[in-house]
Scaffold this motif. Structure first.
Motif, PDB file in Angstrom:
ATOM      1  N   VAL A 167       0.832  -1.203   0.000  1.00 19.96           N
ATOM      2  CA  VAL A 167       0.000   0.000   0.000  1.00 19.96           C
ATOM      3  C   VAL A 167       0.864   1.250   0.000  1.00 19.96           C
ATOM      4  CG1 VAL A 167      -1.809   1.264   1.223  1.00 19.96           C
ATOM      5  CG2 VAL A 167      -1.758  -1.244   1.327  1.00 19.96           C
ATOM      6  N   THR A 168       0.467   2.241  -0.787  1.00 18.16           N
ATOM      7  CA  THR A 168       1.083   3.569  -0.750  1.00 18.16           C
ATOM      8  C   THR A 168       0.060   4.559  -0.204  1.00 18.16           C
ATOM      9  OG1 THR A 168       2.541   3.108  -2.625  1.00 18.16           O
ATOM     10  CG2 THR A 168       2.117   5.420  -2.105  1.00 18.16           C
ATOM     11  N   VAL A 169       0.460   5.333   0.798  1.00 15.39           N
ATOM     12  CA  VAL A 169      -0.417   6.303   1.444  1.00 15.39           C
ATOM     13  C   VAL A 169       0.163   7.698   1.243  1.00 15.39           C
ATOM     14  CG1 VAL A 169      -1.377   7.090   3.635  1.00 15.39           C
ATOM     15  CG2 VAL A 169      -1.191   4.646   3.179  1.00 15.39           C
ATOM     16  N   SER A 170      -0.690   8.649   0.880  1.00 12.75           N
ATOM     17  CA  SER A 170      -0.246  10.030   0.714  1.00 12.75           C
ATOM     18  C   SER A 170      -1.230  10.945   1.422  1.00 12.75           C
ATOM     19  CB  SER A 170      -0.155  10.393  -0.778  1.00 12.75           C
ATOM     20  OG  SER A 170       0.303  11.714  -0.937  1.00 12.75           O
ATOM     21  N   GLY A 171      -0.745  11.706   2.396  1.00 15.79           N
ATOM     22  CA  GLY A 171      -1.629  12.582   3.155  1.00 15.79           C
ATOM     23  C   GLY A 171      -0.923  13.799   3.710  1.00 15.79           C
ATOM     24  N   GLY A 172      -0.002  14.364   2.932  1.00 19.34           N
ATOM     25  CA  GLY A 172       0.695  15.553   3.396  1.00 19.34           C
ATOM     26  C   GLY A 172       1.525  15.291   4.638  1.00 19.34           C
ATOM     27  N   ALA A 173       1.523  16.249   5.554  1.00 20.10           N
ATOM     28  CA  ALA A 173       2.332  16.124   6.763  1.00 20.10           C
ATOM     29  C   ALA A 173       1.878  14.971   7.648  1.00 20.10           C
ATOM     30  CB  ALA A 173       2.286  17.428   7.551  1.00 20.10           C
ATOM     31  N   LEU A 174       0.609  14.557   7.509  1.00 23.54           N
ATOM     32  CA  LEU A 174       0.067  13.487   8.347  1.00 23.54           C
ATOM     33  C   LEU A 174       0.378  12.097   7.807  1.00 23.54           C
ATOM     34  CD1 LEU A 174      -1.735  16.032   9.125  1.00 23.54           C
ATOM     35  CD2 LEU A 174      -3.514  14.390   9.668  1.00 23.54           C
ATOM     36  N   PHE A 260     -10.335  20.388   9.129  1.00 22.29           N
ATOM     37  CA  PHE A 260     -10.797  21.753   9.404  1.00 22.29           C
ATOM     38  C   PHE A 260     -10.913  22.483   8.071  1.00 22.29           C
ATOM     39  CE2 PHE A 260      -6.175  21.711   9.708  1.00 22.29           C
ATOM     40  CZ  PHE A 260      -5.777  22.821   8.979  1.00 22.29           C
ATOM     41  N   SER A 261     -11.808  23.465   8.016  1.00 22.79           N
ATOM     42  CA  SER A 261     -12.058  24.173   6.768  1.00 22.79           C
ATOM     43  C   SER A 261     -11.299  25.489   6.660  1.00 22.79           C
ATOM     44  CB  SER A 261     -13.560  24.441   6.601  1.00 22.79           C
ATOM     45  OG  SER A 261     -14.057  25.182   7.712  1.00 22.79           O
ATOM     46  N   GLU A 262     -11.058  26.145   7.781  1.00 24.03           N
ATOM     47  CA  GLU A 262     -10.309  27.398   7.811  1.00 24.03           C
ATOM     48  C   GLU A 262      -9.102  27.221   8.728  1.00 24.03           C
ATOM     49  OE1 GLU A 262     -10.932  29.946   5.984  1.00 24.03           O
ATOM     50  OE2 GLU A 262     -12.821  29.179   5.146  1.00 24.03           O
ATOM     51  N   PRO A 263      -7.990  27.916   8.445  1.00 23.58           N
ATOM     52  CA  PRO A 263      -6.794  27.757   9.281  1.00 23.58           C
ATOM     53  C   PRO A 263      -7.070  27.907  10.769  1.00 23.58           C
ATOM     54  CG  PRO A 263      -6.268  29.054   7.340  1.00 23.58           C
ATOM     55  CD  PRO A 263      -7.754  28.847   7.314  1.00 23.58           C
ATOM     56  N   GLU A 264      -7.967  28.848  11.125  1.00 16.16           N
ATOM     57  CA  GLU A 264      -8.258  29.067  12.544  1.00 16.16           C
ATOM     58  C   GLU A 264      -8.890  27.850  13.197  1.00 16.16           C
ATOM     59  OE1 GLU A 264      -9.207  30.942  10.064  1.00 16.16           O
ATOM     60  OE2 GLU A 264      -7.940  32.728  10.282  1.00 16.16           O
ATOM     61  N   LEU A 356       2.848  11.288  22.694  1.00 12.96           N
ATOM     62  CA  LEU A 356       1.828  11.839  21.816  1.00 12.96           C
ATOM     63  C   LEU A 356       2.509  12.468  20.607  1.00 12.96           C
ATOM     64  CD1 LEU A 356      -1.190  12.659  21.340  1.00 12.96           C
ATOM     65  CD2 LEU A 356      -0.645  14.792  22.539  1.00 12.96           C
ATOM     66  N   ILE A 357       2.134  11.996  19.417  1.00 14.22           N
ATOM     67  CA  ILE A 357       2.658  12.547  18.170  1.00 14.22           C
ATOM     68  C   ILE A 357       1.521  13.277  17.471  1.00 14.22           C
ATOM     69  CG2 ILE A 357       3.646  12.033  15.915  1.00 14.22           C
ATOM     70  CD1 ILE A 357       4.148   9.580  18.729  1.00 14.22           C
ATOM     71  N   THR A 358       1.710  14.549  17.155  1.00 20.31           N
ATOM     72  CA  THR A 358       0.641  15.338  16.533  1.00 20.31           C
ATOM     73  C   THR A 358       1.110  15.931  15.213  1.00 20.31           C
ATOM     74  OG1 THR A 358       1.256  17.427  17.626  1.00 20.31           O
ATOM     75  CG2 THR A 358      -0.252  15.950  18.806  1.00 20.31           C
ATOM     76  N   SER A 359       0.136  16.241  14.357  1.00 15.79           N
ATOM     77  CA  SER A 359       0.476  16.833  13.068  1.00 15.79           C
ATOM     78  C   SER A 359      -0.669  17.701  12.567  1.00 15.79           C
ATOM     79  CB  SER A 359       0.782  15.742  12.038  1.00 15.79           C
ATOM     80  OG  SER A 359       1.258  16.305  10.833  1.00 15.79           O
ATOM     81  N   VAL A 360      -0.299  18.778  11.900  1.00 13.26           N
ATOM     82  CA  VAL A 360      -1.264  19.681  11.277  1.00 13.26           C
ATOM     83  C   VAL A 360      -0.801  19.922   9.849  1.00 13.26           C
ATOM     84  CG1 VAL A 360      -2.334  21.954  11.329  1.00 13.26           C
ATOM     85  CG2 VAL A 360      -1.767  20.810  13.473  1.00 13.26           C
ATOM     86  N   ASP A 361      -1.717  19.768   8.897  1.00 12.58           N
ATOM     87  CA  ASP A 361      -1.369  19.944   7.494  1.00 12.58           C
ATOM     88  C   ASP A 361      -2.144  21.126   6.923  1.00 12.58           C
ATOM     89  OD1 ASP A 361      -0.034  18.447   5.035  1.00 12.58           O
ATOM     90  OD2 ASP A 361      -2.010  19.153   4.386  1.00 12.58           O
ATOM     91  N   PRO A 362      -1.507  21.992   6.135  1.00  8.91           N
ATOM     92  CA  PRO A 362      -2.188  23.178   5.601  1.00  8.91           C
ATOM     93  C   PRO A 362      -3.343  22.874   4.659  1.00  8.91           C
ATOM     94  CG  PRO A 362      -0.010  22.913   4.617  1.00  8.91           C
ATOM     95  CD  PRO A 362      -0.083  21.964   5.760  1.00  8.91           C
ATOM     96  N   ASP A 363      -3.444  21.644   4.187  1.00 11.11           N
ATOM     97  CA  ASP A 363      -4.564  21.280   3.328  1.00 11.11           C
ATOM     98  C   ASP A 363      -5.851  21.038   4.113  1.00 11.11           C
ATOM     99  OD1 ASP A 363      -3.176  21.525   0.975  1.00 11.11           O
ATOM    100  OD2 ASP A 363      -2.545  19.431   0.923  1.00 11.11           O
ATOM    101  N   GLY A 364      -5.780  21.131   5.449  1.00  9.56           N
ATOM    102  CA  GLY A 364      -6.997  21.065   6.243  1.00  9.56           C
ATOM    103  C   GLY A 364      -7.185  19.821   7.066  1.00  9.56           C
ATOM    104  N   ASN A 365      -6.093  19.200   7.517  1.00  8.10           N
ATOM    105  CA  ASN A 365      -6.220  17.997   8.332  1.00  8.10           C
ATOM    106  C   ASN A 365      -5.340  18.080   9.569  1.00  8.10           C
ATOM    107  OD1 ASN A 365      -7.981  16.124   6.742  1.00  8.10           O
ATOM    108  ND2 ASN A 365      -6.406  16.458   5.196  1.00  8.10           N
TER     109      ASN A 365
END
Length: 378
Positions: A167-174, A260-264, A356-365
């Protein structure tokens, strides 16, 4: 014991029983562990073969990574860098895991690899050749496989005779967290008995320019040093690891992903994800001893820190900020964050060392994974 709705029995635990890294610190888990623990800065001037008109003069590149020197001449003539990073890292993991992992029942072992686009350099070079050559079809056919995103995962499996799910997975920073979650689901559903899971990313001028322009909207820190490398984890049931004499470095407790839909909205989404992952694992913030955020910089990095401060509220956990040490590894970032948690593992009492490992991606995840680290360092 009866299985639940997801096929996982109450006594089963998925553990990381081995790991390998090819990083700006060098080849192998030992080099990565030493560099991370010492907080060694690994971003340095790019060599000429990687610079190639890059908008940055420095980056977190893997030193002395010559494809033929690492993997040999056979089968590597047209191999791209990201595939070589994945193949070599998988090989190091299989070697450290001991004999029989992929040899006894290769169909029982799966491979889940995270990737951004595959080899951005190969894709862009191939496209350029088709447009600038005398005829569009005057291109090197040997490069075609490198322009496909699942090239690295497919060739890694072929190279090491891994015949289970690929399997290949692509999801930005996440990506690394999503790959780990996918691997857990393969185990839960009985699709594999063990899974090699991780991510790989190569440095190239082409990728550097893409990242440079993608950050122009200000949602992330202005284009800075990029990193490269690969991480591979061995995920399997705890009982299987013990039966083969492999040590459990960490238990994977739970993962959550919320958009999330908006950066905030990143702050609220991540706070909710962390809250839910703790609830799912029947844990509380006081048990967390190590936090490894994506540290993505810019407004989103601020929202990530604010979410963690809100949920952990006074928790004195140690925070490891990896991006500032090795550069932005893009799709491989979260896998490197997991590796950093494993590298720092062992400092907490048994049963109470949560990471705890966390991640935020600018594409909204947003996303997070919770691990229970082993009581003693490897």
């Amino acid at each position: 014991m009866a299985a639940g709705a997801n096929g996982r029995t109450a006594h089963e635990a998925w553990v990381i029983s081995g790991w390998a890294a090819t990083s700006p610190y060098g080849l192998g888990a030992d080099a990565f562990r030493a560099g991370v623990r010492a907080e060694q800065y690994a971003v340095r001037e790019l060599p000429e073969q990687l610079r190639g008109g890059s908008p940055n003069g420095s980056g977190g590149w893997v030193p002395d990574f010559d494809i033929r020197a690492v993997l040999g001449r056979k089968g590597t003539r047209s191999m791209d860098r990201v595939t070589a990073l994945a193949v070599s890292t998988a090989g190091m993991l299989l070697e450290s895991a001991g004999p029989g992992l992929a040899e006894d029942r290769p169909e029982a072992v799966g491979l889940v690899l995270g990737s951004g686009h595959g080899s951005v350099k190969s894709i862009m070079d191939f496209t350029k050749d088709s447009m600038t050559a005398a005829q569009p079809h005057h291109v090197d056919p040997a490069v075609v496989p490198n322009a496909v995103m699942n090239r690295a995962a497919g060739l890694s499996a072929i190279w090491h005779t891994i015949k289970g799910p690929n399997v290949t997975v692509s999801g930005g920073a996440l990506t690394g967290l999503l790959a780990l979650n996918y691997a857990s689901r393969l185990l839960e559903q009985g699709r594999a008995e063990a899974v090699l899971v991780g991510a790989a990313e190569e440095y190239s001028a082409q990728r550097s320019w893409l990242e440079h322009h993608s950050r122009a909207d200000g949602t992330r820190q202005a284009a800075g040093p990029l990193g490269e490398g690969g991480v591979m984890l061995l995920l399997e049931p705890a009982e299987r690891a013990a039966a083969y004499g492999r040590r459990a470095h960490a238990e994977v407790l739970a993962s959550r992903f919320i958009a999330f839909s908006e950066p905030e909205g990143a702050r609220r989404s991540l706070a909710r994800a962390v809250t839910e992952v703790l609830k799912s694992a029947d844990a509380n913030p006081e048990q967390i001893r190590l936090v490894v955020p994506s540290d993505c910089g810019g407004p989103l990095g601020g929202y990530e820190d604010a979410a963690l401060a809100e949920v952990l509220d006074g928790n004195r956990s140690r925070t490891v900020r990896l991006r500032s040490l090795i550069g932005d590894a893009s799709a491989a970032s979260a896998s490197f964050q997991i590796a950093a948690a494993l590298a720092h593992g062992g400092s907490a009492p048994a049963g109470d060392g949560l990471a705890l490992i966390t991640s935020v991606d600018p594409d909204g995840n947003t996303g997070c994974s919770l691990l229970r680290l082993a009581a003693t360092a490897p």
